[in-house]
Design an enzyme around this catalytic site. Sequence first.
Site, PDB file in Angstrom:
ATOM      1  N   SER A 246      11.950  58.734  36.151  1.00  0.00           N
ATOM      2  CA  SER A 246      10.865  57.813  36.480  1.00  0.00           C
ATOM      3  C   SER A 246      10.896  56.626  35.533  1.00  0.00           C
ATOM      4  O   SER A 246      11.284  56.744  34.370  1.00  0.00           O
ATOM      5  CB  SER A 246       9.511  58.535  36.373  1.00  0.00           C
ATOM      6  OG  SER A 246       8.459  57.700  36.830  1.00  0.00           O
ATOM      7  N   ASP A 247      10.497  55.476  36.049  1.00  0.00           N
ATOM      8  CA  ASP A 247      10.401  54.279  35.227  1.00  0.00           C
ATOM      9  C   ASP A 247       9.253  53.439  35.767  1.00  0.00           C
ATOM     10  O   ASP A 247       8.989  53.443  36.975  1.00  0.00           O
ATOM     11  CB  ASP A 247      11.701  53.475  35.260  1.00  0.00           C
ATOM     12  CG  ASP A 247      11.700  52.357  34.228  1.00  0.00           C
ATOM     13  OD1 ASP A 247      11.931  52.661  33.035  1.00  0.00           O
ATOM     14  OD2 ASP A 247      11.461  51.200  34.601  1.00  0.00           O
ATOM     15  N   GLN A 248       8.581  52.737  34.870  1.00  0.00           N
ATOM     16  CA  GLN A 248       7.406  51.972  35.292  1.00  0.00           C
ATOM     17  C   GLN A 248       7.367  50.615  34.620  1.00  0.00           C
ATOM     18  O   GLN A 248       7.807  50.465  33.456  1.00  0.00           O
ATOM     19  CB  GLN A 248       6.121  52.726  34.958  1.00  0.00           C
ATOM     20  CG  GLN A 248       4.849  52.035  35.444  1.00  0.00           C
ATOM     21  CD  GLN A 248       3.591  52.729  34.943  1.00  0.00           C
ATOM     22  OE1 GLN A 248       3.284  52.702  33.764  1.00  0.00           O
ATOM     23  NE2 GLN A 248       2.861  53.355  35.851  1.00  0.00           N
TER      24      GLN A 248
ATOM     25  N   GLY B 168       9.032  53.618  39.625  1.00  0.00           N
ATOM     26  CA  GLY B 168      10.207  54.149  40.301  1.00  0.00           C
ATOM     27  C   GLY B 168      10.283  55.642  40.079  1.00  0.00           C
ATOM     28  O   GLY B 168      10.106  56.125  38.953  1.00  0.00           O
TER      29      GLY B 168
END
Length: 205
Positions: free
Chosen positions: A71-73, A108
Amino acid sequence: MAPARPLVLASTSSYRRALLQRLGLDFQTAAPGIDESPFPNEAPEAMVARLAAAKAADVARDHPAALVIGSDQCAAVNGRILGKPGSHERASEQLAALSGRRVVFYTGLCLIDSAGNRQWLETVPYAVEMRSLASEEIERYLRVDRPYDCAGSFRSEGLGIALFRRMEGEDPTALIGLPLIRLCDWLREAGLPIPPDAPSGRSAG
């Protein structure tokens, strides 16, 4: 009962770890070793999808039998990415600039099943409309929450909620960095029962 498949969170974020623990699944954490620099002129939603997939793929190489979550933000205003402030002064400037504005958080999310040769990937947006913030209010907030490691300079799961006028989106956990509604759908498709047969809430690694 432990899940039939090992589950690995490709992140050392305490926020994502706490969110995943809510599902009652046994899981491990592992730090991905990737370059997280954005590409020139890369759109925020494209960047977080790319990085989420890269994190999951990097960790999946060392856990070939596992289900791996990446995950990425990022936070953005009018398509401009907001970084983590890192200091009180920068956080104060960032919140002053966000006063009365709409901030969109793009998260993401990627799930890789190497054993089954499957991948799920999506960008989940969540928007926050900020109240008009006076400088004294910003200072009081920063002294309490100290959100210097948070994009946008606030903790939505903490006192940061007091800075909002309204929130807009399908999954509030996306705002914190791990969209659990979408993740639960994918884990079910991958064969994990959600809720689990016997929740343990334990994590390792």
